[in-house]
Write a protein that holds these residues in place. Structure first.
Motif, PDB file in Angstrom:
ATOM      1  N   LEU A 534      82.609  18.039  38.883  1.00 22.98           N
ATOM      2  CA  LEU A 534      81.331  17.603  39.435  1.00 22.98           C
ATOM      3  C   LEU A 534      80.195  18.484  38.921  1.00 22.98           C
ATOM      4  O   LEU A 534      80.409  19.662  38.606  1.00 22.98           O
ATOM      5  CB  LEU A 534      81.362  17.676  40.968  1.00 22.98           C
ATOM      6  N   ARG A 539      79.166  20.066  43.391  1.00 27.23           N
ATOM      7  CA  ARG A 539      80.376  20.863  43.617  1.00 27.23           C
ATOM      8  C   ARG A 539      80.171  21.888  44.722  1.00 27.23           C
ATOM      9  O   ARG A 539      81.087  22.182  45.485  1.00 27.23           O
ATOM     10  CB  ARG A 539      80.790  21.542  42.312  1.00 27.23           C
ATOM     11  N   ALA A 644      83.042  11.753  42.643  1.00 27.54           N
ATOM     12  CA  ALA A 644      81.592  11.872  42.536  1.00 27.54           C
ATOM     13  C   ALA A 644      80.877  10.904  43.468  1.00 27.54           C
ATOM     14  O   ALA A 644      79.882  11.260  44.123  1.00 27.54           O
ATOM     15  CB  ALA A 644      81.164  11.625  41.086  1.00 27.54           C
TER      16      ALA A 644
END
Length: 704
Positions: A534, A539, A644
């Motif tokens: 990510l 993240r 995501a």
């Protein structure tokens, strides 16, 4: 049915003789023939029952009891009966009515070590061992909660030999007559403003009369001088009269002896106390409660949990503390909660199970005499772990089978955590150089044990169980048995749990939860890679909570991906339900096709799901629109995009969560352990003892 009861002594007002009368009355009413073996009979005769007196001589009681038991066995050999039920512990019984607590446990915890060198100890230990030892065949009728725990902790008695009975009080205890109450109070000189406290029970030492006298003397003057204690029971009272005199309360204590008018006594009482040193049941505390009399009992009384749970009085905790009991007695006599305790006790009296002991016991005896006791059901789990979805249904289904009266035995090579006390856990002692070899030996060992013990059917929960006989159905739609069989613990739309605060998860953190005995098998590295790829901003918002086992070498990979501080792996001490409650997304990405996962539980709780199509519950996720189902064969790029989207699209994630919660709230797929237990019972009954088991490579029937 022709049955016999064996009892050392029948005397008026005794609890065990009274239970014997109830059992005999039900047996006779159902047309059965009844014989009673007794060493001493000091009570009125029992019409319709054959009484065989077998007096035994000896200077000591344990000598007489041993000789009596031998005479019973000899008489039975010549005059056959279908069952021999012991109201006391002795050898050669088919059934034991557990009116007494565990002698060996008391000898170990309440007596000095030298006591275990005496002939008296050896006698009682031998008689108890004859009933409860591992290889005995005697069935046990328990009459109070936790009796089974005590005996099994000492002897390891198989759980299937125990049959729990409800209480068995008389219904006339709940009646009330104000005229009778006034007569009782007048008999003992208790005025309207004074208090009448009852102690009822034969065996003053065992039932703690000395404790009560000490507590009576410790009451404040204003309370003590207006309290009258009436002691009802058959026992030698001289010792306790002397104690009352030394304590200065003799003028307030009346020893009434054994009496038949217990209902009238209860109607006139203001409270009942039973500070027992040892009491397997304590029927009198329930009788007092349903009569509306506030109760004070010690926690070691078998029926004390009924008093505590119903709010019908007070329970002094164990270990016993005299000062605490003194305070509780004062509260019993003076508290403003007394009317509420009385009302709660009368409500308790409306529970029909309080009066069902004798009919339920005779039901069990009839099944045993007819040879209709179900053979054990064998459950197989090579390596049970609470966090492994394969085993989610094992314990709930096993307990549901046990509640239906089936004997349950669980074979395992490895069991993580504490097994439920209601089932017999057999740890299979096999070893091999490889896990595959160990699993193969496990299958062979269990198959041999099945033949030796004559199990009715076998329920396998993993491939290592080997399809020995029957298999638990694959929990997919095609099998006909929906997932969520035994769980039933997640409420639809469950709020976030306290675990988030404990782990310092922020409100906007997205917590991915993955559960499984072996986290590598569950595809945790697929999740690691997806989160690790990510963008930095996304993240940082991610947290991973893993419940299960993870090899130590994974720590280096987590550091490379920058996820070391964001990942918590909990191998023990955390329940799967708490983990689901703490999460936002529950992940199941196993490498092999899986017959069970946590997808349904997660959706019911209102959590989004990330899984792939080879997981059986993926069909439910699609049906509910409760998350993302990746296509097979698995591609990491698809997983990366799904992770995501779950992190970046909060609105879509909330839609999936709402859809899953709505699906779980209306679904009939949850809490099916009782239904499956009924099907297992039907299978066992339909097979009969002569039907051969299916073994080897034969496909076992699906219980659906």
């Amino acid at each position: 049915m022709h049955i016999a009861f064996a009892i050392f002594k029948v005397f008026p007002h005794g609890g065990v003789p009274r239970d014997l009368r109830k059992l005999v009355a039900v047996c006779l009413a159902r047309g059965h023939r009844v014989r009673i073996y007794a060493m001493v009979w000091e009570d009125a005769p029992l019409p319709g029952a054959e009484v065989v007196l077998l007096p035994a001589r000896g200077l000591r009681s344990h000598v007489r009891q041993r000789r009596f038991a031998a005479r019973v066995a000899a008489h039975r050999q010549q005059h056959r009966v279908d069952l021999l039920i012991g109201m006391n512990k002795m050898p050669h019984l088919d059934v034991y009515y557990a009116a007494d607590s565990c002698f060996e446990l008391k000898a170990r915890t309440q007596r000095p070590w030298a006591y275990r060198l005496t002939p008296r100890y050896r006698h009682f230990a031998d008689f108890e061992r004859a009933v409860f030892t591992l290889d005995a065949r005697t069935r046990i009728l328990t009459i109070a909660p936790h009796q089974e725990d005590a005996f099994r902790s000492v002897y390891g008695t198989p759980a299937f030999r125990f049959h729990a009975l409800p209480p068995g009080i008389e219904r006339n205890r709940a009646a009330y007559d104000s005229d009778q109450a006034a007569l009782i109070r007048a008999e003992f000189g208790v005025g309207p403003s004074a208090r009448l406290l009852l102690f009822i029970g034969s065996g003053f030492v065992k039932k703690g009369l000395d404790r009560l006298l000490v507590s009576l003397a410790a009451l404040p003057d204003a309370v003590r001088t207006t309290t009258h204690l009436v002691v009802v029971g058959r026992d030698k009272a001289s010792r306790f009269k002397r104690l009352a005199s030394r304590l200065g309360v003799a003028e307030r204590v009346f020893f009434a002896g054994g009496r038949d008018d217990v209902p009238a006594l209860l109607q006139g009482a203001d409270g009942l106390a039973l500070p027992a040193e040892d009491e397997a049941a304590g029927m009198v505390i329930l009788e007092a409660a349903v009569a509306g009399v506030p109760v004070l009992a010690t926690a070691n009384c078998g029926y004390a949990p009924w008093i505590a749970e119903s709010g019908a009085g007070l329970v002094t905790p164990e270990p016993y503390d005299q000062a605490r009991f003194n305070a509780d007695l004062l509260c019993l006599l003076t508290s403003a909660d007394r009317p509420a305790w009385a009302r709660s006790g009368r409500r308790l009296g409306k529970d029909d199970s309080l009066y069902a002991m004798a009919p339920r016991a005779v039901d069990v005896l009839e099944r045993l005499a007819a040879g209709q006791e179900l053979r054990p059901v064998a459950f197989h789990a090579f390596h049970y772990a609470p966090g492994d979805p394969r085993y989610r249904d094992l314990v709930p289904v096993a307990l549901a089978c046990r509640e239906r009266g089936m004997a349950v035995r669980v074979y395992t090579c490895i069991w993580d955590g504490e097994p439920p006390r209601e089932v017999d856990l057999v740890r299979v002692p096999v070893a091999a150089m490889t896990m595959t070899g160990r699993e193969a030996r496990f299958r062979r060992w269990v198959d041999t044990a099945m033949g030796d013990t004559g199990a009715a059917c076998a329920i396998g929960f993993d491939a290592a169980s080997g399809m020995v006989a029957d298999t638990l159905p694959e929990t997919d739609l095609a099998s006909g048995l929906p997932p969520g069989t035994g769980a039933g613990e997640i409420v639809a739309g469950t709020p976030r749990g306290a675990l988030r605060a404990r782990f310092d998860y922020a409100a906007d953190d997205v917590v991915f939860v993955i559960l499984g005995g072996d986290l590598v098998d569950q595809g945790i590295e697929r999740l690691f890679v997806g989160v690790g790829r990510l963008p930095q901003g996304l993240r940082r918002r991610c947290r991973i909570l893993a419940l299960g086992r993870l090899p130590a070498g994974f720590g280096a990979g987590l550091r490379v991906l920058g996820l070391g501080e964001q990942t918590r792996v909990v191998e023990d001490g955390l329940f799967w339900r708490d983990a689901i409650e703490a999460g936002d997304v529950v992940v199941g990405l196993p490498y092999a096709s899986a017959a069970n996962s946590w997808a349904f539980d997660a959706m019911t709780a209102g959590r989004a799901v990330l899984t792939h199509a080879s997981v059986s519950e993926a069909a439910l996720v699609r049906e509910a629109d409760g998350g993302i189902v990746l296509e097979t064969p698995f591609r990491q790029a698809d997983c990366d995009r799904a992770v995501a989207e779950l992190v970046s699209n909060a609105d879509q994630r909330r839609d999936w969560q709402r859809n899953g919660a709505a699906y779980g709230s209306v679904s009939a797929r949850y809490g099916r352990a009782a239904e499956l237990a009924r099907r297992i019972e039907s299978l066992c009954l339909n097979r009969g003892d002569s039907q051969a088991r299916e073994v080897g490579g034969t496909r076992a029937p699906i219980l659906a």
